[in-house]
Design a protein around this motif. Sequence first.
Motif, PDB file in Angstrom:
ATOM      1  N   UNK A   5       0.870  -1.170   0.000  1.00 11.95           N
ATOM      2  CA  UNK A   5       0.000   0.000   0.000  1.00 11.95           C
ATOM      3  C   UNK A   5       0.908   1.221   0.000  1.00 11.95           C
ATOM      4  N   UNK A   6       0.715   2.072  -0.992  1.00 14.57           N
ATOM      5  CA  UNK A   6       1.531   3.270  -1.110  1.00 14.57           C
ATOM      6  C   UNK A   6       0.621   4.450  -1.378  1.00 14.57           C
ATOM      7  N   UNK A   7       0.833   5.505  -0.667  1.00 13.74           N
ATOM      8  CA  UNK A   7       0.043   6.716  -0.839  1.00 13.74           C
ATOM      9  C   UNK A   7       0.985   7.903  -0.743  1.00 13.74           C
ATOM     10  N   UNK A   8       1.288   8.497  -1.877  1.00 15.50           N
ATOM     11  CA  UNK A   8       2.221   9.621  -1.882  1.00 15.50           C
ATOM     12  C   UNK A   8       1.479  10.942  -2.014  1.00 15.50           C
ATOM     13  N   UNK A  11       0.259  11.297  -5.505  1.00 10.15           N
ATOM     14  CA  UNK A  11      -1.010  10.622  -5.792  1.00 10.15           C
ATOM     15  C   UNK A  11      -2.178  11.494  -5.353  1.00 10.15           C
ATOM     16  N   UNK A  12      -2.078  12.026  -4.136  1.00  9.26           N
ATOM     17  CA  UNK A  12      -3.153  12.898  -3.630  1.00  9.26           C
ATOM     18  C   UNK A  12      -3.323  14.116  -4.526  1.00  9.26           C
ATOM     19  N   UNK A  14      -2.527  14.426  -7.716  1.00 10.47           N
ATOM     20  CA  UNK A  14      -3.082  14.045  -9.014  1.00 10.47           C
ATOM     21  C   UNK A  14      -4.589  13.836  -8.925  1.00 10.47           C
ATOM     22  N   UNK A  15      -5.043  13.183  -7.860  1.00  7.37           N
ATOM     23  CA  UNK A  15      -6.482  12.987  -7.656  1.00  7.37           C
ATOM     24  C   UNK A  15      -7.184  14.336  -7.567  1.00  7.37           C
ATOM     25  N   UNK A  16      -6.634  15.234  -6.771  1.00  7.82           N
ATOM     26  CA  UNK A  16      -7.246  16.556  -6.598  1.00  7.82           C
ATOM     27  C   UNK A  16      -7.279  17.325  -7.914  1.00  7.82           C
ATOM     28  N   UNK A  17      -6.227  17.215  -8.698  1.00  3.41           N
ATOM     29  CA  UNK A  17      -6.177  17.946  -9.965  1.00  3.41           C
ATOM     30  C   UNK A  17      -7.202  17.402 -10.954  1.00  3.41           C
ATOM     31  N   UNK A  18      -7.321  16.074 -11.034  1.00  8.09           N
ATOM     32  CA  UNK A  18      -8.307  15.489 -11.943  1.00  8.09           C
ATOM     33  C   UNK A  18      -9.711  15.879 -11.500  1.00  8.09           C
ATOM     34  N   UNK A  87      -6.828   6.372  -0.378  1.00  3.60           N
ATOM     35  CA  UNK A  87      -5.556   7.039  -0.080  1.00  3.60           C
ATOM     36  C   UNK A  87      -5.560   7.512   1.367  1.00  3.60           C
ATOM     37  N   UNK A  88      -6.665   8.100   1.789  1.00  4.33           N
ATOM     38  CA  UNK A  88      -6.752   8.565   3.162  1.00  4.33           C
ATOM     39  C   UNK A  88      -6.664   7.396   4.143  1.00  4.33           C
ATOM     40  N   UNK A  89      -7.339   6.294   3.810  1.00  2.00           N
ATOM     41  CA  UNK A  89      -7.322   5.124   4.679  1.00  2.00           C
ATOM     42  C   UNK A  89      -5.933   4.487   4.741  1.00  2.00           C
ATOM     43  N   UNK A  90      -5.147   4.679   3.674  1.00  5.95           N
ATOM     44  CA  UNK A  90      -3.797   4.101   3.635  1.00  5.95           C
ATOM     45  C   UNK A  90      -2.802   4.968   4.395  1.00  5.95           C
TER      46      UNK A  90
END
Length: 93
Positions: A5-8, A11-12, A14-18, A87-90
């Motif tokens: 499990x990786x959450x950088x 990643x956060x 990129x999700x916000x931008x999309x 991502x938050x859960x990770x």
Amino acid sequence: MSGRVLSTDQAKSAIQQVQSIINGGLADQIARLDSQGKVLSDPNVWDGPLAQQFRDQIWPETKSALDKAKTELDQLREQLQKIAQNIMAAGGA
């Protein structure tokens, strides 16, 4: 399947931008294209051989593609919510 499990922060971000792109007007732009296509499809607004081709071929194909894009954006929006929660859960909060 890996147990990794990786959450950088990337990643956060990129999700916000999309999400921002989708919520910031892409769906609205598609609706505006649809509206103007309907205007151009009205023979009282535009008529002639090219207008007929637009009404019979170009616009129906384009409208179908726009409808599909909107559906896919809605599905992507739902998936992004799930991804963000994961991502938050990770531990990427």
